[in-house]
Design an enzyme around this catalytic site. Structure first.
Site, mmCIF file in Angstrom:
data_model
loop_
_atom_site.group_PDB
_atom_site.id
_atom_site.type_symbol
_atom_site.label_atom_id
_atom_site.label_comp_id
_atom_site.label_asym_id
_atom_site.label_seq_id
_atom_site.Cartn_x
_atom_site.Cartn_y
_atom_site.Cartn_z
ATOM 1 N N CYS A 265 -23.248 7.407 1.084
ATOM 2 C CA CYS A 265 -23.464 6.088 0.492
ATOM 3 C C CYS A 265 -22.117 5.542 0.016
ATOM 4 C CB CYS A 265 -24.448 6.175 -0.675
ATOM 5 S SG CYS A 265 -23.755 6.945 -2.158
ATOM 6 N N GLU B 17 -22.595 15.248 -1.481
ATOM 7 C CA GLU B 17 -21.152 15.058 -1.368
ATOM 8 C C GLU B 17 -20.499 15.122 -2.742
ATOM 9 O OE1 GLU B 17 -23.144 11.892 1.355
ATOM 10 O OE2 GLU B 17 -23.617 13.008 -0.465
#
Length: 149
Positions: free
Chosen positions: A107, A81
């Site tokens: 996360c 990401e």
């Protein structure tokens, strides 16, 4: 979920295969999309010019016995990401109101970056045990959806 969601999720799994992570179960891919157009992609791997764990022949996290979901800073890899967001910044591509597709639920560090980048929706396949990440998305109003094949 529609056929476009499936197409983009399939692509995240293809991109995950490019990962330079030493642990095969940690191959993660991401795609940022807006209006059915791919803006950027990312996979987890070492920063440019740094040897990856695959090249080094070992995983530092495994060697130090670091539990999953903790001590994110002790890893050579940048998350998928993060790489997709960084690629957008590097290329000058706006990702405001885009959707991020990812093989795994982001996360907490990635969730904060996603929120600040303006991404409005995250679709992921595999869950990740990080309740704080989900809380960040909820408080920021970023839609978080698990994709089920």
């Amino acid at each position: 979920m529609d056929k476009w969601d499936k197409r983009f999720m399939d692509l995240t799994n293809t991109i995950a295969q490019w990962s330079s992570c030493y642990q095969p179960n940690r191959n993660i891919g991401a795609v940022i999309v807006k209006n059915k157009r791919i803006l950027t992609t990312g996979y987890n791997g070492a920063p440019a010019g740094i040897k990856s764990c695959k090249e080094k022949g070992e995983c530092m996290r495994r060697k130090l016995n670091i539990p999953s979901g903790t001590r994110h800073e002790l890893c050579f890899a940048i998350h998928a990401e993060q790489n997709a967001i960084i690629q957008a910044a590097k290329l000058g591509v706006s990702i405001q109101d885009a959707t991020l597709y990812c093989t795994h639920q982001p996360c907490v560090i990635c969730s904060k970056m996603i929120v600040n980048s303006g991404i409005s929706k995250v679709i992921y396949e595999k869950p990740y045990p990080d309740d704080f990440s989900s809380q960040i998305f909820e408080e920021a109003g970023v839609e978080l959806v698990q994709f089920v094949y």
